[in-house]
Design a protein around this motif. Structure first.
Motif, PDB file in Angstrom:
ATOM      1  N   THR A   1       0.854  -1.202   0.000  1.00  0.00           N
ATOM      2  CA  THR A   1       0.000   0.000   0.000  1.00  0.00           C
ATOM      3  C   THR A   1       0.884   1.244   0.000  1.00  0.00           C
ATOM      4  OG1 THR A   1      -0.095  -0.145   2.414  1.00  0.00           O
ATOM      5  CG2 THR A   1      -1.938  -1.092   1.185  1.00  0.00           C
ATOM      6  N   PRO A   2       1.353   1.641  -1.163  1.00  0.00           N
ATOM      7  CA  PRO A   2       2.264   2.805  -1.247  1.00  0.00           C
ATOM      8  C   PRO A   2       1.679   4.066  -0.623  1.00  0.00           C
ATOM      9  CG  PRO A   2       2.204   1.599  -3.337  1.00  0.00           C
ATOM     10  CD  PRO A   2       1.126   1.014  -2.483  1.00  0.00           C
ATOM     11  N   GLY A   3       0.373   4.171  -0.614  1.00  0.00           N
ATOM     12  CA  GLY A   3      -0.253   5.364  -0.054  1.00  0.00           C
ATOM     13  C   GLY A   3      -0.023   5.532   1.435  1.00  0.00           C
ATOM     14  N   LEU A   4       0.450   4.497   2.100  1.00  0.00           N
ATOM     15  CA  LEU A   4       0.698   4.583   3.536  1.00  0.00           C
ATOM     16  C   LEU A   4       2.038   5.229   3.867  1.00  0.00           C
ATOM     17  CD1 LEU A   4      -0.497   1.212   5.174  1.00  0.00           C
ATOM     18  CD2 LEU A   4      -1.208   3.526   5.789  1.00  0.00           C
ATOM     19  N   ARG A   5       3.004   5.106   2.946  1.00  0.00           N
ATOM     20  CA  ARG A   5       4.383   5.471   3.283  1.00  0.00           C
ATOM     21  C   ARG A   5       4.522   6.945   3.680  1.00  0.00           C
ATOM     22  NH1 ARG A   5       9.514   3.533   2.759  1.00  0.00           N
ATOM     23  NH2 ARG A   5       8.764   1.630   1.744  1.00  0.00           N
ATOM     24  N   ALA A   6       4.109   7.863   2.827  1.00  0.00           N
ATOM     25  CA  ALA A   6       4.332   9.292   3.086  1.00  0.00           C
ATOM     26  C   ALA A   6       3.713   9.748   4.408  1.00  0.00           C
ATOM     27  CB  ALA A   6       3.808  10.120   1.916  1.00  0.00           C
ATOM     28  N   PRO A   7       2.407   9.459   4.663  1.00  0.00           N
ATOM     29  CA  PRO A   7       1.861   9.918   5.947  1.00  0.00           C
ATOM     30  C   PRO A   7       2.488   9.211   7.150  1.00  0.00           C
ATOM     31  CG  PRO A   7       0.254   8.582   4.758  1.00  0.00           C
ATOM     32  CD  PRO A   7       1.377   8.859   3.813  1.00  0.00           C
ATOM     33  N   LEU A   8       2.878   7.942   6.974  1.00  0.00           N
ATOM     34  CA  LEU A   8       3.501   7.239   8.095  1.00  0.00           C
ATOM     35  C   LEU A   8       4.885   7.813   8.390  1.00  0.00           C
ATOM     36  CD1 LEU A   8       3.344   4.954  10.159  1.00  0.00           C
ATOM     37  CD2 LEU A   8       4.306   3.399   8.439  1.00  0.00           C
ATOM     38  N   VAL A   9       5.645   8.157   7.361  1.00  0.00           N
ATOM     39  CA  VAL A   9       6.965   8.775   7.549  1.00  0.00           C
ATOM     40  C   VAL A   9       6.820  10.112   8.268  1.00  0.00           C
ATOM     41  CG1 VAL A   9       8.904   9.854   6.331  1.00  0.00           C
ATOM     42  CG2 VAL A   9       8.062   7.593   5.613  1.00  0.00           C
ATOM     43  N   ALA A  10       5.812  10.894   7.851  1.00  0.00           N
ATOM     44  CA  ALA A  10       5.591  12.192   8.496  1.00  0.00           C
ATOM     45  C   ALA A  10       5.245  12.001   9.974  1.00  0.00           C
ATOM     46  CB  ALA A  10       4.470  12.939   7.777  1.00  0.00           C
ATOM     47  N   HIS A  11       4.452  10.987  10.250  1.00  0.00           N
ATOM     48  CA  HIS A  11       4.075  10.713  11.642  1.00  0.00           C
ATOM     49  C   HIS A  11       5.295  10.278  12.452  1.00  0.00           C
ATOM     50  CE1 HIS A  11       1.691   9.141  15.014  1.00  0.00           C
ATOM     51  NE2 HIS A  11       2.431   8.026  14.947  1.00  0.00           N
ATOM     52  N   ALA A  12       6.094   9.363  11.890  1.00  0.00           N
ATOM     53  CA  ALA A  12       7.248   8.827  12.616  1.00  0.00           C
ATOM     54  C   ALA A  12       8.371   9.847  12.758  1.00  0.00           C
ATOM     55  CB  ALA A  12       7.769   7.576  11.914  1.00  0.00           C
ATOM     56  N   SER A  13       8.350  10.883  11.933  1.00  0.00           N
ATOM     57  CA  SER A  13       9.425  11.885  11.982  1.00  0.00           C
ATOM     58  C   SER A  13       9.267  12.847  13.151  1.00  0.00           C
ATOM     59  CB  SER A  13       9.471  12.677  10.668  1.00  0.00           C
ATOM     60  OG  SER A  13       9.801  11.817   9.583  1.00  0.00           O
ATOM     61  N   GLN A  14       8.139  12.849  13.818  1.00  0.00           N
ATOM     62  CA  GLN A  14       7.953  13.706  14.981  1.00  0.00           C
ATOM     63  C   GLN A  14       8.960  13.292  16.062  1.00  0.00           C
ATOM     64  OE1 GLN A  14       3.648  14.488  15.975  1.00  0.00           O
ATOM     65  NE2 GLN A  14       3.337  12.856  14.445  1.00  0.00           N
ATOM     66  N   ALA A  15       9.539  14.265  16.689  1.00  0.00           N
ATOM     67  CA  ALA A  15      10.656  14.004  17.604  1.00  0.00           C
ATOM     68  C   ALA A  15      10.305  12.999  18.699  1.00  0.00           C
ATOM     69  CB  ALA A  15      11.116  15.329  18.225  1.00  0.00           C
ATOM     70  N   HIS A  16       9.139  13.165  19.340  1.00  0.00           N
ATOM     71  CA  HIS A  16       8.799  12.290  20.463  1.00  0.00           C
ATOM     72  C   HIS A  16       8.500  10.864  20.017  1.00  0.00           C
ATOM     73  CE1 HIS A  16       4.877  13.551  18.949  1.00  0.00           C
ATOM     74  NE2 HIS A  16       4.330  12.525  19.605  1.00  0.00           N
ATOM     75  N   ILE A  17       8.138  10.710  18.740  1.00  0.00           N
ATOM     76  CA  ILE A  17       7.876   9.368  18.216  1.00  0.00           C
ATOM     77  C   ILE A  17       9.161   8.761  17.667  1.00  0.00           C
ATOM     78  CG2 ILE A  17       6.636   8.047  16.443  1.00  0.00           C
ATOM     79  CD1 ILE A  17       4.343  10.032  16.746  1.00  0.00           C
ATOM     80  N   LYS A  18       9.908   9.560  16.944  1.00  0.00           N
ATOM     81  CA  LYS A  18      11.153   9.080  16.343  1.00  0.00           C
ATOM     82  C   LYS A  18      12.112   8.535  17.401  1.00  0.00           C
ATOM     83  CE  LYS A  18      15.026  10.680  13.488  1.00  0.00           C
ATOM     84  NZ  LYS A  18      15.600  11.828  12.744  1.00  0.00           N
ATOM     85  N   SER A  19      12.132   9.185  18.541  1.00  0.00           N
ATOM     86  CA  SER A  19      13.069   8.781  19.589  1.00  0.00           C
ATOM     87  C   SER A  19      12.724   7.416  20.187  1.00  0.00           C
ATOM     88  CB  SER A  19      13.098   9.828  20.708  1.00  0.00           C
ATOM     89  OG  SER A  19      11.805   9.953  21.303  1.00  0.00           O
ATOM     90  N   SER A  20      11.473   6.983  20.000  1.00  0.00           N
ATOM     91  CA  SER A  20      11.059   5.710  20.588  1.00  0.00           C
ATOM     92  C   SER A  20      11.154   4.548  19.611  1.00  0.00           C
ATOM     93  CB  SER A  20       9.607   5.822  21.088  1.00  0.00           C
ATOM     94  OG  SER A  20       8.721   6.012  19.988  1.00  0.00           O
ATOM     95  N   LEU A  21      11.523   4.819  18.363  1.00  0.00           N
ATOM     96  CA  LEU A  21      11.534   3.773  17.337  1.00  0.00           C
ATOM     97  C   LEU A  21      12.926   3.178  17.155  1.00  0.00           C
ATOM     98  CD1 LEU A  21       9.307   5.464  14.585  1.00  0.00           C
ATOM     99  CD2 LEU A  21       8.616   3.718  16.258  1.00  0.00           C
ATOM    100  N   PRO A  22      12.987   1.875  16.900  1.00  0.00           N
ATOM    101  CA  PRO A  22      14.280   1.252  16.599  1.00  0.00           C
ATOM    102  C   PRO A  22      14.850   1.836  15.301  1.00  0.00           C
ATOM    103  CG  PRO A  22      12.589  -0.411  17.032  1.00  0.00           C
ATOM    104  CD  PRO A  22      11.891   0.899  16.896  1.00  0.00           C
ATOM    105  N   ARG A  23      16.155   1.870  15.219  1.00  0.00           N
ATOM    106  CA  ARG A  23      16.790   2.436  14.026  1.00  0.00           C
ATOM    107  C   ARG A  23      16.462   1.600  12.783  1.00  0.00           C
ATOM    108  NH1 ARG A  23      22.819   4.368  16.076  1.00  0.00           N
ATOM    109  NH2 ARG A  23      22.075   6.118  17.343  1.00  0.00           N
ATOM    110  N   SER A  24      16.246   0.298  12.966  1.00  0.00           N
ATOM    111  CA  SER A  24      15.913  -0.554  11.815  1.00  0.00           C
ATOM    112  C   SER A  24      14.582  -0.150  11.202  1.00  0.00           C
ATOM    113  CB  SER A  24      15.882  -2.026  12.240  1.00  0.00           C
ATOM    114  OG  SER A  24      14.977  -2.212  13.321  1.00  0.00           O
ATOM    115  N   VAL A  25      13.648   0.299  12.042  1.00  0.00           N
ATOM    116  CA  VAL A  25      12.349   0.767  11.543  1.00  0.00           C
ATOM    117  C   VAL A  25      12.530   2.107  10.837  1.00  0.00           C
ATOM    118  CG1 VAL A  25      10.056   1.589  12.233  1.00  0.00           C
ATOM    119  CG2 VAL A  25      10.989  -0.499  13.251  1.00  0.00           C
ATOM    120  N   LEU A  26      13.342   2.963  11.429  1.00  0.00           N
ATOM    121  CA  LEU A  26      13.591   4.269  10.802  1.00  0.00           C
ATOM    122  C   LEU A  26      14.246   4.100   9.430  1.00  0.00           C
ATOM    123  CD1 LEU A  26      14.916   6.248  13.912  1.00  0.00           C
ATOM    124  CD2 LEU A  26      12.629   6.367  12.891  1.00  0.00           C
TER     125      LEU A  26
END
Length: 436
Positions: free
Chosen positions: A367-392
């Motif tokens: 579902t390519p349509g998921l990538r852009a909004p999910l990246v924008a969501h995960a790029s938020q500082a408080h969320i990005k800091s909680s994610l494994p680097r492999s996911v990033l």
């Protein structure tokens, strides 16, 4: 009708003339049939079924009036080959019907005549049979007759059985007879539907797949009877139990088309006053714990969110539990999971970020349509800091060069995705139907 009452009540009990009365009534009955009575006779115009000892007769005070309105009576021209009118057919059969109330074994001949009769004669029988069956009741003679109906009399059989089970609690003998009929001779689910309100919950669950396999209109008619039960038993199944029972059907194992099962689910969702938001939450909460997960589980999750958008937070809990159950190991359900995540974005972003890197990459590839909004969501500082680097890295937020000591994806996960993609490709059309 005066003559019929006189003959049936006063003369037929006299053994000296009872045989002649039976013969005459039988000749009148056979005269409405398309079958030549002379060819079916024993030479003297009698039928072997009518040669039984008159000791089996059961006289009663009165017989019901199998009558017709005089102004509707149309006699046929003697020797005419044109079909009898319904009224004329009723006139010719009335004496025989009256005798049946005295001697139940005569009833079998009505089935024989019906199976070879014209449409008008069959209608005449249908119009009179209800009163006759009501008068006779489920006697042992009648049960013996209906246990082996002649071919071509199925519609009459259904009407007789409906009358016997209408507004009363059928005897155990009648229920046994009907079940045996369905199992051996008449594969009409209508037989099962008429006795469902009088069976135990375990018996209803055992027969439920047959009801789901019925034509949709018959399933829709049976569902309220199952949910309401009868006055003496109460509801047979709760709405949640009925919907769970539908999901437990294995189309391949039980030989039931998948469309029949999906149509049954749709019929439940159409009754939102019965299959409420609370009922659906209860159903999903139980189904998600089943091993293996039901084939239509994700389809129902998507339907639930469409019917009740306020369930979205609960659905996110369900999706999160599916991640812990490694939903990607079920190729057909994985397709539905990803579609559900797409439909429920942005609420589903938290669930998607719980996926292992390999599975997240597979989901985004589907579902390519998921990538852009999910990246924008995960790029938020408080969320990005909680994610494994492999996911990033999968999201492209960090490159491989930025990730030090990144462990390679688990081989079993990679294998799962490879197998999932192969199976998904091989069964693309079926997955599409389930997910939709």
């Amino acid at each position: 009708m005066k003559a019929i009452r006189l003959v049936a009540n006063k003369l037929y009990p006299l053994t000296s003339i009872s045989q002649q009365i039976e013969l005459f009534a039988n000749e009148m009955l056979m005269s409405v049939s398309a079958v030549d009575h002379k060819e079916d006779s024993n030479g003297d115009g009698s039928d072997p079924a009518l040669q039984k000892d008159s000791a089996s007769e059961k006289p009663s005070e009165e017989v019901p009036s199998f009558s017709i309105s005089p102004h509707n009576l149309q006699s046929s021209t003697s020797g005419s080959k044109s079909p009898f009118s319904i009224a004329e057919g009723q006139r010719r059969m009335s004496l025989y019907f009256a005798l049946c109330t005295k001697k139940h074994s005569l009833f079998g001949q009505i089935f024989v005549v019906y199976s070879g009769a014209s449409e008008a004669v069959q209608q005449a029988i249908h119009q009179q049979i209800h009163m006759l069956v009501r008068t006779i009741g489920s006697s042992s003679e009648l049960l013996s007759i209906i246990s082996d109906p002649p071919s071509g009399s199925e519609k009459l059989l259904i009407q007789v059985l409906q009358t016997l089970t209408e507004g009363i609690v059928p005897s155990s003998q009648l229920i046994t007879t009907i079940r045996k009929l369905y199992e051996t001779k008449v594969k009409d689910v209508e037989l099962l539907i008429m006795i469902l309100p009088f069976l135990s919950k375990d018996e209803v669950l055992l027969l439920f797949p047959h009801v789901v396999n019925a034509p949709l209109d018959k399933f829709q008619g049976a569902l309220p009877r199952i949910l309401q039960g009868s006055a003496h038993s109460g509801p047979l199944l709760t709405p949640a139990e009925a919907l769970i029972a539908i999901h437990r059907i294995d189309p391949e194992r039980e030989g039931i088309p998948l469309k029949k099962v999906t149509d049954a689910c749709n019929a439940c969702f159409e009754q939102r006053e019965i299959f409420t938001q609370q009922v659906l939450a209860k159903v999903l909460n139980q189904l998600v714990e089943q091993i293996p997960l039901p084939l239509l589980f994700m389809r129902t999750v998507i339907q639930a969110i469409g019917a009740f958008p306020s369930l979205v937070d609960f659905i996110m809990e369900i999706l999160s539990r599916l991640v812990s159950k490694q939903i990607w190991k079920y190729p057909k359900l994985w397709v539905g999971f990803v579609k559900c995540a797409l439909l429920t974005r942005p609420q589903s972003f938290g669930v998607l970020l719980q996926l292992p890197p390999a599975q997240l990459e597979n989901a985004l590839g589907r579902t390519p349509g998921l990538r852009a909004p999910l990246v924008a969501h995960a790029s938020q500082a408080h969320i990005k800091s909680s994610l494994p680097r492999s996911v990033l890295t999968v999201l492209g937020i960090e490159s491989d060069a930025q990730v030090s000591g990144r462990a390679p994806p688990n081989q079993s996960q990679t294998g799962d995705i490879g197998n999932s993609d192969k199976e998904a490709g091989a069964e693309k059309s079926r997955e599409s139907s389930i997910a939709s």
